[in-house]
Design an enzyme around this catalytic site. Structure first.
Site, PDB file in Angstrom:
ATOM      1  N   LYS A  83       0.851  -1.205   0.000  1.00 19.31           N
ATOM      2  CA  LYS A  83       0.000   0.000   0.000  1.00 19.31           C
ATOM      3  C   LYS A  83       0.879   1.246   0.000  1.00 19.31           C
ATOM      4  O   LYS A  83       1.896   1.306   0.710  1.00 19.31           O
ATOM      5  CB  LYS A  83      -0.894  -0.025   1.233  1.00 19.31           C
ATOM      6  N   SER A 158      -9.571   1.792   3.231  1.00 19.34           N
ATOM      7  CA  SER A 158      -8.752   2.551   2.313  1.00 19.34           C
ATOM      8  C   SER A 158      -7.723   1.718   1.555  1.00 19.34           C
ATOM      9  O   SER A 158      -7.167   2.189   0.577  1.00 19.34           O
ATOM     10  CB  SER A 158      -8.026   3.661   3.069  1.00 19.34           C
ATOM     11  N   SER A 182      -9.584  -0.494   7.449  1.00 13.09           N
ATOM     12  CA  SER A 182      -9.056  -0.353   6.088  1.00 13.09           C
ATOM     13  C   SER A 182      -8.372  -1.569   5.499  1.00 13.09           C
ATOM     14  O   SER A 182      -8.033  -1.559   4.325  1.00 13.09           O
ATOM     15  CB  SER A 182      -8.089   0.827   6.016  1.00 13.09           C
TER      16      SER A 182
HETATM   17  N1  GLN Z   1     -13.023   3.874   6.863  1.00 12.84           N
HETATM   18  C1  GLN Z   1     -12.358   4.353   8.050  1.00 12.84           C
HETATM   19  C2  GLN Z   1     -12.064   5.811   7.908  1.00 12.84           C
HETATM   20  O1  GLN Z   1     -12.431   6.371   6.930  1.00 12.84           O
HETATM   21  C3  GLN Z   1     -11.121   3.575   8.305  1.00 12.84           C
HETATM   22  C4  GLN Z   1      -9.941   4.014   7.534  1.00 12.84           C
HETATM   23  C5  GLN Z   1      -8.720   3.241   7.881  1.00 12.84           C
HETATM   24  O2  GLN Z   1      -8.791   2.208   8.559  1.00 12.84           O
HETATM   25  N2  GLN Z   1      -7.579   3.766   7.477  1.00 12.84           N
HETATM   26  O3  GLN Z   1     -11.456   6.409   8.742  1.00 12.84           O
END
Ligand code: GLN
Length: 483
Positions: A83, A158, A182
């Site tokens: 990532k 994400s 994420s």
């Molecule tokens: N969807 C969650 C957010 O928008 C988690 C994001 C993540 O785990 N980086 O914060």
């Protein structure tokens, strides 16, 4: 690469066997993996950039060791995607942001070093929501990722690029990051395995910070064995991250024997209310399979669940507003070109550089930390976080693992939730509680809806019980005939 191994479905075991049998060399595999990944990428936009030189150099090292008869390491020759919030020395690392569009990382993240020391071959860097903020990978400055299972749908976020690369077969395993879901949510949406280890289990050194008290690096893979193996490689104490744990790292693959008789499973009643019926049915069918394997299932309660979203979005935005203050146009790459004064330069750089979601969170976070509001919001959210953690520790007195859905629904259509941030935030309900508590959690595929969309089942367990979590996940995978 010679016939016998389809790159799309390769597993770590198959790579190992293929190398040992001389069916392909690591360099041949790396070349073929790069060729395939580059050819497939326009469909999904899963990778932001490839690093062929680095990949081939890593593969050459594996082949040299092979020729000398040396120990190859557990990831020898395995094509990996990383990532783009995880630093790779000499390779662009953008965090999905215009602000870092040309940022070349000056050093490697600890997870990356360990992965390459184990023989892993990094093919490239995967697309993600800007600074890992989002649940659909639509917040990337470099265009959204499409779900390889259904190209008109999001891959989750994400770590959507990492999930898509593993599902599409353009990487055997991938690294993602998880702050509030994420890794698990994209794994669920793409039909792969995704693991968020105990907070501190994997060093965060070299992970671009979103919300430091919640950030984790973890694996995505096509099966439980590969995820467990990758976690074993990257886990463990690192002097460069003071929050990394000293606890020894067991062999996570050793217990994957399908024997889960007597395991105590809790189903939190708060997580099964108002669930879309197809998702709920698939989760409950998975639970039923585990029951047949001899697990004991009982209902439990995690009473503070309803406060989790509020607490998470206060804590993560507060930490983000502080972490993102460093992108000021002085350091790193992007600087607004035409500003009369220094403060104009700061303002213009941030105004032009950050996307809408980052700006929203910086503003929210700055507000909840400001004098007069700190106690009412931030401090209260920290208290709620403690209550949620306590809910889990109480539950783990009665059960070994907790099973829940990962997401209330399967992958949604691109654009469907983009105009409604609240709706997007609410979809994180099942993943953020485990993040707030810092416990290990993972998503394991649990079947597809009638429309063919994958549904992930979430397994949560007590701190540092990753081995127990993998054992159950593996049993579930075997019961579906997918091991
Ligand atoms: N969807 C969650 C957010 O928008 C988690 C994001 C993540 O785990 N980086 O914060």
């Amino acid at each position: 690469m010679s016939a016998g191994a389809d790159i799309r479905s390769l597993t770590i075991r198959q790579v190992k066997e293929g190398l040992a049998a001389g069916r392909f060399s690591a360099v041949e595999l790396a070349r073929e993996a790069l060729r395939f990944a580059e050819a497939e990428n326009p469909k999904t936009n899963a990778y932001l950039h490839f690093c062929p030189e680095r990949a081939l150099a890593a593969a050459r090292r594996v082949d040299e060791k092979l020729a000398r008869g040396e120990d190859l390491g557990p990831l020898a020759g395995v094509p990996v995607a990383v990532k783009d919030v995880i630093l790779t020395q000499g390779v662009r690392t953008t965090a999905g942001s215009k602000l870092l569009a040309n940022y070349i990382a000056p050093y490697d993240a600890t997870a990356v070093i360990r992965l390459e020391q184990a023989g892993g071959v990094i093919l490239g860097k995967t697309n993600c929501d800007e600074f890992a903020m989002g649940s659909s990978t639509e917040n990337s400055a470099f265009g959204p990722v499409r779900n390889p299972v259904a190209l008109d749908r999001v891959p989750g976020g994400s770590s959507g690029g990492s999930g898509a690369s593993v599902a599409q077969g353009t990487a055997v395993v991938a690294l993602g990051s998880d702050t509030g879901g994420s890794i698990r949510q994209p794994a669920s949406f793409c039909g792969v395995v995704g693991v968020t280890p105990t907070y501190g289990r994997v060093s965060r050194y070299g992970l671009i910070a979103f919300a430091s008290s919640l950030d984790h690096i973890g694996p995505l893979a096509r099966n439980v064995h590969d995820a467990a193996l990758l976690l074993g490689v990257i886990a463990g104490r690192d002097a460069s991250d003071a929050t990394s744990a000293f606890a020894p790292v067991p062999d996570y693959t050793a217990l994957l024997d399908g024997n889960v008789r007597g395991a105590r499973i809790g189903l939190p009643k708060e997580y099964f209310r108002g669930l879309a019926s197809e998702t709920g049915d698939l989760i409950l069918a998975g639970v039923e399979r585990l029951k047949q394997l001899g697990c004991e299932v009982r209902e439990i309660s995690l009473p503070h669940t309803e406060y989790a979203i509020g607490a998470y979005y206060i804590i993560c935005t507060a930490e983000a507003s502080s972490n993102l203050a460093r992108y000021d146009g002085v350091r790193y790459t992007y600087r607004s070109p035409a500003s009369a004064t220094l403060s104009d330069m700061y303002r213009n750089t941030r105004g032009e550089g950050f996307g809408a979601e980052c700006k929203r969170r910086i503003m929210l976070g700055t507000y909840v930390l400001s004098a007069g509001y700190y106690d009412a919001y931030y401090l209260k959210a920290q208290r709620v976080r403690n209550l949620i953690a306590r809910d889990f520790s109480e539950a783990f007195k009665q059960v070994d693992v907790i099973l829940t859905p990962v997401s209330p629904f399967p992958a949604f259509k691109l654009g469907e939730k983009l105009d409604d941030p609240l709706e997007m935030y609410l979809s994180d309900i099942y993943t953020i509680t485990g993040s707030l508590a810092g416990i290990p959690c993972m998503s394991v595929p649990c079947g597809n809806t009638a429309a063919g969309l994958p549904v992930g089942l979430q397994i949560l367990t007590n701190h540092f019980n990753e081995a127990g979590m993998f054992r159950l996940a593996d049993a579930l995978e075997r019961s579906a005939g997918r091991s």
